[in-house]
Design a protein around this motif. Structure first.
Motif, PDB file in Angstrom:
ATOM      1  N   GLN A   1       7.873  23.004  17.702  1.00  0.00           N
ATOM      2  CA  GLN A   1       7.200  21.718  17.519  1.00  0.00           C
ATOM      3  C   GLN A   1       5.681  21.843  17.674  1.00  0.00           C
ATOM      4  OE1 GLN A   1       8.619  19.114  16.281  1.00  0.00           O
ATOM      5  NE2 GLN A   1      10.694  19.944  16.352  1.00  0.00           N
ATOM      6  N   GLY A   2       5.100  22.801  16.990  1.00  0.00           N
ATOM      7  CA  GLY A   2       3.649  22.843  16.881  1.00  0.00           C
ATOM      8  C   GLY A   2       3.198  21.860  15.811  1.00  0.00           C
ATOM      9  N   THR A   3       1.934  21.957  15.403  1.00  0.00           N
ATOM     10  CA  THR A   3       1.481  21.075  14.329  1.00  0.00           C
ATOM     11  C   THR A   3       0.887  21.900  13.202  1.00  0.00           C
ATOM     12  OG1 THR A   3       0.064  19.209  13.741  1.00  0.00           O
ATOM     13  CG2 THR A   3      -0.754  20.691  15.454  1.00  0.00           C
ATOM     14  N   ASN A   4       1.409  21.686  12.032  1.00  0.00           N
ATOM     15  CA  ASN A   4       0.928  22.351  10.829  1.00  0.00           C
ATOM     16  C   ASN A   4       0.828  21.313   9.712  1.00  0.00           C
ATOM     17  OD1 ASN A   4       0.008  24.504   9.293  1.00  0.00           O
ATOM     18  ND2 ASN A   4       2.062  25.100   8.639  1.00  0.00           N
ATOM     19  N   ALA A   5       0.300  20.146  10.076  1.00  0.00           N
ATOM     20  CA  ALA A   5       0.174  19.035   9.132  1.00  0.00           C
ATOM     21  C   ALA A   5      -1.292  18.867   8.752  1.00  0.00           C
ATOM     22  CB  ALA A   5       0.711  17.753   9.742  1.00  0.00           C
ATOM     23  N   TYR A   6      -1.554  18.911   7.453  1.00  0.00           N
ATOM     24  CA  TYR A   6      -2.913  18.794   6.925  1.00  0.00           C
ATOM     25  C   TYR A   6      -2.966  17.597   5.983  1.00  0.00           C
ATOM     26  CZ  TYR A   6      -3.468  23.571   8.626  1.00  0.00           C
ATOM     27  OH  TYR A   6      -3.518  24.699   9.424  1.00  0.00           O
ATOM     28  N   ALA A   7      -3.960  16.754   6.167  1.00  0.00           N
ATOM     29  CA  ALA A   7      -4.113  15.577   5.297  1.00  0.00           C
ATOM     30  C   ALA A   7      -5.585  15.411   4.944  1.00  0.00           C
ATOM     31  CB  ALA A   7      -3.579  14.321   5.966  1.00  0.00           C
ATOM     32  N   ARG A   8      -5.828  15.038   3.690  1.00  0.00           N
ATOM     33  CA  ARG A   8      -7.199  14.810   3.232  1.00  0.00           C
ATOM     34  C   ARG A   8      -7.229  13.559   2.373  1.00  0.00           C
ATOM     35  NH1 ARG A   8     -11.074  18.837  -0.405  1.00  0.00           N
ATOM     36  NH2 ARG A   8     -13.053  17.851   0.157  1.00  0.00           N
ATOM     37  N   VAL A   9      -8.153  12.658   2.694  1.00  0.00           N
ATOM     38  CA  VAL A   9      -8.385  11.434   1.917  1.00  0.00           C
ATOM     39  C   VAL A   9      -9.789  11.555   1.352  1.00  0.00           C
ATOM     40  CG1 VAL A   9      -8.416   8.920   1.942  1.00  0.00           C
ATOM     41  CG2 VAL A   9      -6.883  10.165   3.497  1.00  0.00           C
ATOM     42  N   LEU A  10      -9.896  11.657   0.029  1.00  0.00           N
ATOM     43  CA  LEU A  10     -11.158  11.993  -0.614  1.00  0.00           C
ATOM     44  C   LEU A  10     -11.540  10.960  -1.667  1.00  0.00           C
ATOM     45  CD1 LEU A  10     -13.504  13.982  -1.243  1.00  0.00           C
ATOM     46  CD2 LEU A  10     -11.912  15.218  -2.731  1.00  0.00           C
ATOM     47  N   ASN A  11     -12.749  10.446  -1.561  1.00  0.00           N
ATOM     48  CA  ASN A  11     -13.322   9.573  -2.593  1.00  0.00           C
ATOM     49  C   ASN A  11     -12.427   8.366  -2.883  1.00  0.00           C
ATOM     50  OD1 ASN A  11     -15.401   8.927  -4.407  1.00  0.00           O
ATOM     51  ND2 ASN A  11     -14.301   9.840  -6.119  1.00  0.00           N
ATOM     52  N   CYS A  12     -12.008   7.693  -1.815  1.00  0.00           N
ATOM     53  CA  CYS A  12     -11.163   6.505  -1.953  1.00  0.00           C
ATOM     54  C   CYS A  12     -11.925   5.265  -1.484  1.00  0.00           C
ATOM     55  CB  CYS A  12      -9.881   6.658  -1.144  1.00  0.00           C
ATOM     56  SG  CYS A  12      -8.759   7.938  -1.786  1.00  0.00           S
TER      57      CYS A  12
ATOM     58  N   GLY B   1       0.809  -1.209   0.000  1.00  0.00           N
ATOM     59  CA  GLY B   1       0.000   0.000   0.000  1.00  0.00           C
ATOM     60  C   GLY B   1       0.838   1.253   0.000  1.00  0.00           C
ATOM     61  N   LEU B   2       0.340   2.280   0.697  1.00  0.00           N
ATOM     62  CA  LEU B   2       0.973   3.596   0.703  1.00  0.00           C
ATOM     63  C   LEU B   2       1.260   4.001   2.145  1.00  0.00           C
ATOM     64  CD1 LEU B   2       1.786   6.193  -0.862  1.00  0.00           C
ATOM     65  CD2 LEU B   2      -0.591   6.946  -0.624  1.00  0.00           C
ATOM     66  N   HIS B   3       2.524   4.215   2.470  1.00  0.00           N
ATOM     67  CA  HIS B   3       2.930   4.583   3.823  1.00  0.00           C
ATOM     68  C   HIS B   3       3.632   5.940   3.777  1.00  0.00           C
ATOM     69  CE1 HIS B   3       2.783   0.499   6.060  1.00  0.00           C
ATOM     70  NE2 HIS B   3       1.815   0.600   5.176  1.00  0.00           N
ATOM     71  N   LEU B   4       3.029   6.940   4.409  1.00  0.00           N
ATOM     72  CA  LEU B   4       3.555   8.298   4.389  1.00  0.00           C
ATOM     73  C   LEU B   4       3.848   8.761   5.808  1.00  0.00           C
ATOM     74  CD1 LEU B   4       1.036   9.917   1.866  1.00  0.00           C
ATOM     75  CD2 LEU B   4       3.196   8.762   1.364  1.00  0.00           C
ATOM     76  N   THR B   5       5.085   9.190   6.047  1.00  0.00           N
ATOM     77  CA  THR B   5       5.481   9.802   7.308  1.00  0.00           C
ATOM     78  C   THR B   5       6.002  11.200   7.001  1.00  0.00           C
ATOM     79  OG1 THR B   5       6.090   7.652   8.252  1.00  0.00           O
ATOM     80  CG2 THR B   5       6.984   9.609   9.323  1.00  0.00           C
ATOM     81  N   PHE B   6       5.485  12.200   7.707  1.00  0.00           N
ATOM     82  CA  PHE B   6       5.845  13.584   7.374  1.00  0.00           C
ATOM     83  C   PHE B   6       5.903  14.425   8.641  1.00  0.00           C
ATOM     84  CE2 PHE B   6       1.551  12.300   6.268  1.00  0.00           C
ATOM     85  CZ  PHE B   6       0.762  13.094   7.073  1.00  0.00           C
ATOM     86  N   ALA B   7       6.646  15.535   8.556  1.00  0.00           N
ATOM     87  CA  ALA B   7       6.901  16.370   9.722  1.00  0.00           C
ATOM     88  C   ALA B   7       5.661  17.163  10.109  1.00  0.00           C
ATOM     89  CB  ALA B   7       8.071  17.308   9.453  1.00  0.00           C
ATOM     90  N   ASN B   8       5.615  17.544  11.386  1.00  0.00           N
ATOM     91  CA  ASN B   8       4.451  18.252  11.895  1.00  0.00           C
ATOM     92  C   ASN B   8       4.490  19.753  11.633  1.00  0.00           C
ATOM     93  OD1 ASN B   8       6.556  18.817  13.591  1.00  0.00           O
ATOM     94  ND2 ASN B   8       5.465  18.390  15.489  1.00  0.00           N
ATOM     95  N   THR B   9       5.570  20.276  11.068  1.00  0.00           N
ATOM     96  CA  THR B   9       5.694  21.724  10.933  1.00  0.00           C
ATOM     97  C   THR B   9       5.090  22.269   9.644  1.00  0.00           C
ATOM     98  OG1 THR B   9       7.933  21.280  10.139  1.00  0.00           O
ATOM     99  CG2 THR B   9       7.695  22.016  12.413  1.00  0.00           C
ATOM    100  N   LEU B  10       5.164  21.534   8.554  1.00  0.00           N
ATOM    101  CA  LEU B  10       4.615  22.031   7.293  1.00  0.00           C
ATOM    102  C   LEU B  10       4.359  20.851   6.365  1.00  0.00           C
ATOM    103  CD1 LEU B  10       3.774  24.432   5.582  1.00  0.00           C
ATOM    104  CD2 LEU B  10       6.120  24.589   4.719  1.00  0.00           C
ATOM    105  N   ALA B  11       3.105  20.379   6.322  1.00  0.00           N
ATOM    106  CA  ALA B  11       2.779  19.221   5.497  1.00  0.00           C
ATOM    107  C   ALA B  11       1.377  19.362   4.928  1.00  0.00           C
ATOM    108  CB  ALA B  11       2.885  17.936   6.311  1.00  0.00           C
ATOM    109  N   HIS B  12       1.269  19.077   3.636  1.00  0.00           N
ATOM    110  CA  HIS B  12      -0.013  19.035   2.948  1.00  0.00           C
ATOM    111  C   HIS B  12      -0.067  17.731   2.157  1.00  0.00           C
ATOM    112  CE1 HIS B  12      -1.259  23.204   3.812  1.00  0.00           C
ATOM    113  NE2 HIS B  12       0.039  23.460   3.766  1.00  0.00           N
ATOM    114  N   VAL B  13      -1.019  16.875   2.513  1.00  0.00           N
ATOM    115  CA  VAL B  13      -1.142  15.561   1.891  1.00  0.00           C
ATOM    116  C   VAL B  13      -2.559  15.412   1.354  1.00  0.00           C
ATOM    117  CG1 VAL B  13      -1.078  13.074   2.271  1.00  0.00           C
ATOM    118  CG2 VAL B  13       0.606  14.546   3.400  1.00  0.00           C
ATOM    119  N   LEU B  14      -2.666  14.995   0.091  1.00  0.00           N
ATOM    120  CA  LEU B  14      -3.975  14.746  -0.531  1.00  0.00           C
ATOM    121  C   LEU B  14      -3.951  13.380  -1.201  1.00  0.00           C
ATOM    122  CD1 LEU B  14      -6.813  15.552  -1.535  1.00  0.00           C
ATOM    123  CD2 LEU B  14      -5.691  16.627  -3.516  1.00  0.00           C
ATOM    124  N   ILE B  15      -4.861  12.507  -0.786  1.00  0.00           N
ATOM    125  CA  ILE B  15      -5.059  11.205  -1.425  1.00  0.00           C
ATOM    126  C   ILE B  15      -6.478  11.221  -1.985  1.00  0.00           C
ATOM    127  CG2 ILE B  15      -4.858   8.720  -1.151  1.00  0.00           C
ATOM    128  CD1 ILE B  15      -2.376  10.223  -0.228  1.00  0.00           C
TER     129      ILE B  15
END
Length: 217
Positions: free
Chosen positions: A103-114, A50-64
């Motif tokens: 170390q705040g959180t600025n991580a955004y992720a969206r999983v749409l129509n999967c 499958g798909l395994h994504l690890t990303f930092a909490n400071t600046l992340a934008h993920v769209l699946i």
């Protein structure tokens, strides 16, 4: 596998068969996966990829978006028994690796129509997220020996998580499933009440089954 400090990844109209696509990004992250399929070819040995994504909490934008995750299952039952977190889609927020970084959180992720079907766990999310949105997704016939067959959510109270217009159908966590029972094995493990006693090359010990959260845990 892609390991980097800064990432800008676009996956479009792709097919991944019996494979695991991994991105581990330590700082700035921009990952988009569109119209792609993570599956297995008929006759292939089972594999939890499958798909395994690890990303930092400071600046992340993920769209699946518009993706299918199907038939991602461990080939051996003992691997399923010790699988507490692995899933067809893994979204994990980690601490920024740069020194002197807030170390705040600025991580955004969206999983749409999967679609998540016939997997050994559909999604695992590990926060903290600034915002996590699972929208218009379909979870069908996913399994897990432990918690969260459709979705396992490991986040804290500081997160914003939205599950919008999703469908969960026939997702089962635990050892009691018609087509996926744990079976005793002289070499690997034995089931004793609600515990699994392990005695294999990979691992030895005792695990208590927590078969909760067929849809979400």
């Amino acid at each position: 596998k892609v390991v980097c400090m800064n990432s800008n990844v676009l996956v479009l109209d792709s097919q991944f068969n019996q494979s695991q696509f991994v991105v581990d990004s330590g700082n700035s992250t921009n990952i988009t996966v569109l119209n792609s399929v993570f599956s297995q070819l008929p006759g292939d040995i089972q594999y939890l990829g499958g798909l395994h994504l690890t990303f930092a909490n400071t600046l992340a934008h993920v769209l699946i978006q518009n993706c299918t995750f199907e038939h991602q299952v461990n080939p051996k039952k003992i691997q399923s028994v010790v699988n507490l977190y692995e899933a067809a889609l893994w979204l994990k927020v980690a601490r920024n690796r740069l020194p002197n970084t807030l170390q705040g959180t600025n991580a955004y992720a969206r999983v749409l129509n999967c679609t998540f079907a016939h997997n050994e766990r559909g999604i695992t999310t590990v926060g903290p997220f600034a915002e996590l949105v699972i929208e218009k997704c379909f979870f069908r016939n996913n399994i897990a020996m432990h918690a969260g067959a459709g979705m396992l959510v490991l986040i804290n109270g500081m997160n914003v998580m939205r599950i919008v217009n999703c469908t969960f159908e026939n997702n089962v966590a635990g050892k009691y499933r018609d087509n996926y029972p744990i079976k005793d094995s002289e070499d690997d493990f034995q089931v004793v009440n609600s515990e699994v006693h392990l005695n294999a090359d990979c691992c030895k010990g005792v695990i208590s089954l927590v078969g909760k959260g067929g849809g979400i845990r």
